[in-house]
Design a protein around this motif. Structure first.
Motif, PDB file in Angstrom:
ATOM      1  N   ALA A 143       4.616   9.175  12.167  1.00 34.50           N
ATOM      2  CA  ALA A 143       5.577   8.727  11.145  1.00 34.50           C
ATOM      3  C   ALA A 143       5.295   9.418   9.816  1.00 34.50           C
ATOM      4  O   ALA A 143       4.159   9.455   9.346  1.00 34.50           O
ATOM      5  CB  ALA A 143       5.507   7.213  10.984  1.00 34.50           C
ATOM      6  N   LYS A 144       6.322   9.963   9.210  1.00 38.90           N
ATOM      7  CA  LYS A 144       6.153  10.691   7.949  1.00 38.90           C
ATOM      8  C   LYS A 144       6.152   9.743   6.748  1.00 38.90           C
ATOM      9  O   LYS A 144       5.520  10.022   5.735  1.00 38.90           O
ATOM     10  CB  LYS A 144       7.276  11.728   7.810  1.00 38.90           C
ATOM     11  N   ASP A 145       6.875   8.659   6.848  1.00 41.35           N
ATOM     12  CA  ASP A 145       6.939   7.673   5.772  1.00 41.35           C
ATOM     13  C   ASP A 145       5.684   6.800   5.815  1.00 41.35           C
ATOM     14  O   ASP A 145       5.325   6.258   6.864  1.00 41.35           O
ATOM     15  CB  ASP A 145       8.193   6.814   5.938  1.00 41.35           C
ATOM     16  N   THR A 146       5.013   6.647   4.671  1.00 39.63           N
ATOM     17  CA  THR A 146       3.766   5.875   4.609  1.00 39.63           C
ATOM     18  C   THR A 146       3.970   4.428   5.043  1.00 39.63           C
ATOM     19  O   THR A 146       3.142   3.858   5.762  1.00 39.63           O
ATOM     20  CB  THR A 146       3.193   5.897   3.183  1.00 39.63           C
ATOM     21  N   PHE A 147       5.063   3.833   4.611  1.00 39.68           N
ATOM     22  CA  PHE A 147       5.331   2.437   4.959  1.00 39.68           C
ATOM     23  C   PHE A 147       5.453   2.264   6.469  1.00 39.68           C
ATOM     24  O   PHE A 147       4.798   1.395   7.065  1.00 39.68           O
ATOM     25  CB  PHE A 147       6.611   1.968   4.271  1.00 39.68           C
ATOM     26  N   VAL A 204      -5.372  -2.439  -4.725  1.00 39.30           N
ATOM     27  CA  VAL A 204      -6.280  -2.828  -3.643  1.00 39.30           C
ATOM     28  C   VAL A 204      -6.773  -4.261  -3.859  1.00 39.30           C
ATOM     29  O   VAL A 204      -6.832  -5.062  -2.924  1.00 39.30           O
ATOM     30  CB  VAL A 204      -7.474  -1.856  -3.537  1.00 39.30           C
ATOM     31  N   ILE A 205      -7.102  -4.588  -5.095  1.00 36.70           N
ATOM     32  CA  ILE A 205      -7.588  -5.943  -5.416  1.00 36.70           C
ATOM     33  C   ILE A 205      -6.492  -6.981  -5.155  1.00 36.70           C
ATOM     34  O   ILE A 205      -6.743  -8.040  -4.565  1.00 36.70           O
ATOM     35  CB  ILE A 205      -8.066  -6.013  -6.881  1.00 36.70           C
ATOM     36  N   ILE A 206      -5.266  -6.667  -5.580  1.00 37.53           N
ATOM     37  CA  ILE A 206      -4.145  -7.602  -5.391  1.00 37.53           C
ATOM     38  C   ILE A 206      -3.883  -7.828  -3.905  1.00 37.53           C
ATOM     39  O   ILE A 206      -3.760  -8.972  -3.448  1.00 37.53           O
ATOM     40  CB  ILE A 206      -2.871  -7.066  -6.082  1.00 37.53           C
ATOM     41  N   VAL A 207      -3.808  -6.734  -3.147  1.00 37.93           N
ATOM     42  CA  VAL A 207      -3.504  -6.837  -1.710  1.00 37.93           C
ATOM     43  C   VAL A 207      -4.637  -7.543  -0.977  1.00 37.93           C
ATOM     44  O   VAL A 207      -4.396  -8.365  -0.088  1.00 37.93           O
ATOM     45  CB  VAL A 207      -3.255  -5.435  -1.107  1.00 37.93           C
ATOM     46  N   THR A 208      -5.866  -7.228  -1.365  1.00 37.61           N
ATOM     47  CA  THR A 208      -7.017  -7.885  -0.734  1.00 37.61           C
ATOM     48  C   THR A 208      -6.993  -9.386  -0.990  1.00 37.61           C
ATOM     49  O   THR A 208      -7.304 -10.193  -0.100  1.00 37.61           O
ATOM     50  CB  THR A 208      -8.337  -7.295  -1.265  1.00 37.61           C
ATOM     51  N   ALA A 209      -6.610  -9.776  -2.199  1.00 39.60           N
ATOM     52  CA  ALA A 209      -6.523 -11.205  -2.533  1.00 39.60           C
ATOM     53  C   ALA A 209      -5.458 -11.903  -1.679  1.00 39.60           C
ATOM     54  O   ALA A 209      -5.685 -13.005  -1.159  1.00 39.60           O
ATOM     55  CB  ALA A 209      -6.199 -11.371  -4.014  1.00 39.60           C
ATOM     56  N   PHE A 256       0.815  -1.220   0.000  1.00 44.41           N
ATOM     57  CA  PHE A 256       0.000   0.000   0.000  1.00 44.41           C
ATOM     58  C   PHE A 256       0.850   1.272   0.000  1.00 44.41           C
ATOM     59  O   PHE A 256       0.368   2.340  -0.386  1.00 44.41           O
ATOM     60  CB  PHE A 256      -0.955   0.018   1.199  1.00 44.41           C
ATOM     61  N   SER A 257       2.089   1.176   0.456  1.00 41.64           N
ATOM     62  CA  SER A 257       2.955   2.359   0.429  1.00 41.64           C
ATOM     63  C   SER A 257       3.370   2.703  -0.996  1.00 41.64           C
ATOM     64  O   SER A 257       3.771   3.831  -1.283  1.00 41.64           O
ATOM     65  CB  SER A 257       4.198   2.129   1.289  1.00 41.64           C
ATOM     66  N   LYS A 258       3.254   1.728  -1.907  1.00 39.49           N
ATOM     67  CA  LYS A 258       3.596   1.958  -3.315  1.00 39.49           C
ATOM     68  C   LYS A 258       2.420   2.534  -4.109  1.00 39.49           C
ATOM     69  O   LYS A 258       2.595   3.390  -4.968  1.00 39.49           O
ATOM     70  CB  LYS A 258       4.047   0.644  -3.963  1.00 39.49           C
ATOM     71  N   SER A 259       1.232   2.026  -3.828  1.00 44.14           N
ATOM     72  CA  SER A 259       0.055   2.479  -4.571  1.00 44.14           C
ATOM     73  C   SER A 259      -1.223   2.125  -3.811  1.00 44.14           C
ATOM     74  O   SER A 259      -1.263   1.119  -3.091  1.00 44.14           O
ATOM     75  CB  SER A 259       0.037   1.814  -5.948  1.00 44.14           C
ATOM     76  N   GLN A 260      -2.239   2.980  -3.982  1.00 38.45           N
ATOM     77  CA  GLN A 260      -3.550   2.697  -3.388  1.00 38.45           C
ATOM     78  C   GLN A 260      -4.634   2.666  -4.471  1.00 38.45           C
ATOM     79  O   GLN A 260      -5.817   2.838  -4.191  1.00 38.45           O
ATOM     80  CB  GLN A 260      -3.915   3.749  -2.335  1.00 38.45           C
ATOM     81  N   GLU A 261      -4.206   2.453  -5.719  1.00 42.52           N
ATOM     82  CA  GLU A 261      -5.169   2.377  -6.814  1.00 42.52           C
ATOM     83  C   GLU A 261      -5.988   1.089  -6.716  1.00 42.52           C
ATOM     84  O   GLU A 261      -5.625   0.148  -6.012  1.00 42.52           O
ATOM     85  CB  GLU A 261      -4.436   2.433  -8.162  1.00 42.52           C
ATOM     86  N   LEU A 262      -7.098   1.052  -7.458  1.00 39.34           N
ATOM     87  CA  LEU A 262      -8.027  -0.073  -7.371  1.00 39.34           C
ATOM     88  C   LEU A 262      -7.344  -1.409  -7.684  1.00 39.34           C
ATOM     89  O   LEU A 262      -7.572  -2.417  -6.998  1.00 39.34           O
ATOM     90  CB  LEU A 262      -9.205   0.144  -8.329  1.00 39.34           C
ATOM     91  N   LYS A 263      -6.498  -1.413  -8.697  1.00 36.41           N
ATOM     92  CA  LYS A 263      -5.808  -2.647  -9.064  1.00 36.41           C
ATOM     93  C   LYS A 263      -4.952  -3.163  -7.910  1.00 36.41           C
ATOM     94  O   LYS A 263      -4.941  -4.362  -7.594  1.00 36.41           O
ATOM     95  CB  LYS A 263      -4.922  -2.408 -10.300  1.00 36.41           C
ATOM     96  N   ALA A 315      -5.081   3.466   4.573  1.00 39.16           N
ATOM     97  CA  ALA A 315      -4.249   3.667   3.383  1.00 39.16           C
ATOM     98  C   ALA A 315      -5.002   4.381   2.273  1.00 39.16           C
ATOM     99  O   ALA A 315      -4.437   5.210   1.552  1.00 39.16           O
ATOM    100  CB  ALA A 315      -3.724   2.323   2.886  1.00 39.16           C
ATOM    101  N   THR A 316      -6.290   4.060   2.097  1.00 35.26           N
ATOM    102  CA  THR A 316      -7.069   4.596   0.970  1.00 35.26           C
ATOM    103  C   THR A 316      -7.993   5.749   1.354  1.00 35.26           C
ATOM    104  O   THR A 316      -8.436   6.505   0.474  1.00 35.26           O
ATOM    105  CB  THR A 316      -7.926   3.489   0.349  1.00 35.26           C
ATOM    106  N   ARG A 317      -8.337   5.841   2.649  1.00 33.56           N
ATOM    107  CA  ARG A 317      -9.289   6.850   3.147  1.00 33.56           C
ATOM    108  C   ARG A 317     -10.679   6.672   2.517  1.00 33.56           C
ATOM    109  O   ARG A 317     -11.433   7.633   2.364  1.00 33.56           O
ATOM    110  CB  ARG A 317      -8.786   8.278   2.869  1.00 33.56           C
TER     111      ARG A 317
END
Length: 454
Positions: A365-369, A212-217, A203-210, A249-251
């Motif tokens: 923490a300032k870094d998202t990760f 989200v689907i990968i991480v959720t899986a 999620f620190s790399k991207s929060q786009e729908l694609k 991560a996504t709000r």
């Protein structure tokens, strides 16, 4: 004389834990480091006073000289932990260190009361675990590629969980661990850490729908393997942690709502599919109606808590041994029975204080990760405490999870100490960042003053 000391110790220990807990919250009112250090020293003194009074009663009641040796060994160990963190990591959170040591001291006391053999075994595991985890804050500070290993964390987690599901040993109806020559290892306790790192890294790399689907899986695979192993308490912790990490991560409120709704549906399906879930729900609804079978464990827990009342029966004055698995899932009931509800409430507040501090570190923490890692570990810790104490007090159905740093169990205590060490590493990183900002401001101020003089 012993009876007088036992009676007196009940009240002195409660006063000491109450003052300790109060100091843990009152410290935030102070701004000067000297005032904070004074509070922290008082906390240390109170912790050692509680430890001394409890072990004095344990010795006077049993007459075992070994208890004196163990007591001094634990004093040396706790003192060494506090001193080593001060020397090696001067920027570490001393309040977190104090709370960690207090929880360990409570664990040593109640486990010695319940089973001297298990207490010694747990103490040895704690020593080894503390030595291992002492290096983790340094590793967190030095390794800057941890956020690039998202799929590695996923592979490790899914692989180990799958191995347990296939070849693991069954305990209380669930496949939880591997046994090696009398040593039991529960991989899910450590996979919950890699799970958090996996979600945070991706999620620190991207929060786009694609994404989200990968991480959720990937998260779903973790949870489903735990469900297949019938480790439903672990599955619930993983699921809740992921749901809230996804939301932060996504709000997106839609993800949070959908996650909680799907969790509710999954719980209903689990109730239909697994007989032991139905047994726990029956016991939760009215344990006294089924006290001879399904409700025996929770009924004994409630009897113990009720018997202990506000001030407890005193060490060795209760009968916590009547509660099945008392040294693991039901250790809170044993604590309340002999040390009192006030002591139990203070223990809960210490855990709440830790959870708040962990969340605060995540927010700063300032870094998202790093922020997501701190959040995930905070949720893992806080929700596990809630499930344990909630189940023991009949607030929620039993889930079969342990109380971090307090319950008996090598895998549990090692994973908990790893979590504490990681949080300390993230806290130290934040302190280093703040020091750099202050240095830049200070240098900038000096340059401005020199320019104005010219």
């Amino acid at each position: 004389m012993t009876n007088i000391l036992i009676e007196l110790s009940r009240y002195l220990i409660i006063i000491a834990i109450a003052v300790y807990t109060y100091k843990g919250f009152a410290i935030f009112r102070f701004t000067k480091e000297e005032d904070k250090n004074t509070v922290l020293r008082v906390q240390n003194q109170l912790m050692f006073a509680i430890h001394f009074m409890a072990y004095l009663i344990l010795f006077l009641t049993t007459g075992k000289l070994d208890i004196i040796i163990v007591y001094f060994a634990q004093v040396i160990f706790l003192s060494a932990v506090i001193a080593l963190y001060r020397v090696i990591y001067p920027k570490a959170s001393r309040l977190i260190i104090n709370h960690m040591c207090m929880l360990l001291a409570i664990s040593f006391i109640i486990l010695t009361r319940l089973s001297y053999t298990k207490a010694i075994k747990q103490f040895r595991i704690v020593i080894i675990s503390m030595f291992i985890t002492l290096f983790i804050p340094y590793i967190i500070k030095k390794l800057r590629f941890l956020d690039k290993l998202g799929y590695v964390y996923a592979g490790i987690g899914i692989g180990l969980l799958g191995l347990v599901a296939i070849a693991g040993s069954t305990s209380y109806g669930a496949k939880l661990s591997f046994n090696f020559g009398g040593i039991s290892l529960q991989p899910s306790e450590f996979i919950k850490i890699t799970f958090v790192f996996c979600i945070a890294a991706l999620f620190s790399k991207s929060q786009e729908l694609k994404q989200v689907i990968i991480v959720t899986a990937l998260a779903a695979v973790h949870v489903l393997i735990l469900v297949a192993s019938k480790d439903l308490g672990g599955a619930l912790i993983f699921f809740i942690t992921y749901t809230f990490m996804l939301y932060v991560a996504t709000r997106e409120y839609l993800y949070l709502t959908g996650g909680l709704l799907s969790g509710t549906i999954a719980a209903l399906i689990g109730y239909k599919l697994f007989s032991h879930v139905r047994v726990r729900v029956i016991a939760w609804k009215d344990p006294f109606q089924v006290i001879e079978k399904e409700g025996y464990q929770i009924s004994q827990s409630l009897f113990a808590i009720g018997t202990g009342s506000w001030f407890g029966m005193g060490l060795y004055q209760g009968i916590p041994d009547t509660i099945p698995v008392v040294d693991q899932d039901f250790i809170f009931a044993a604590i309340v029975e002999e040390m009192g509800a006030i002591f139990g409430i203070c223990l809960i507040l210490i855990c709440v204080s830790l959870f708040i501090m962990f969340i605060n570190i995540a927010m700063q923490a300032k870094d998202t990760f790093y922020s997501l890692v701190a959040l995930g570990l905070s949720l893992m810790y806080g929700f596990q405490v809630f499930l344990t104490i909630g189940g023991v007090t009949k607030f929620i159905p039993l889930t079969g999870v342990t109380l971090p740093l307090v319950s008996y169990g090598g895998s549990s205590v090692l994973s908990s100490l790893i979590i504490f060490a990681i949080i300390q590493g993230l806290y130290i990183l934040k302190q280093d960042e703040d020091d750099k900002v202050e240095k830049i401001k200070s240098d900038s101020g000096r340059k401005t003053r020199k320019t104005s003089k010219k």
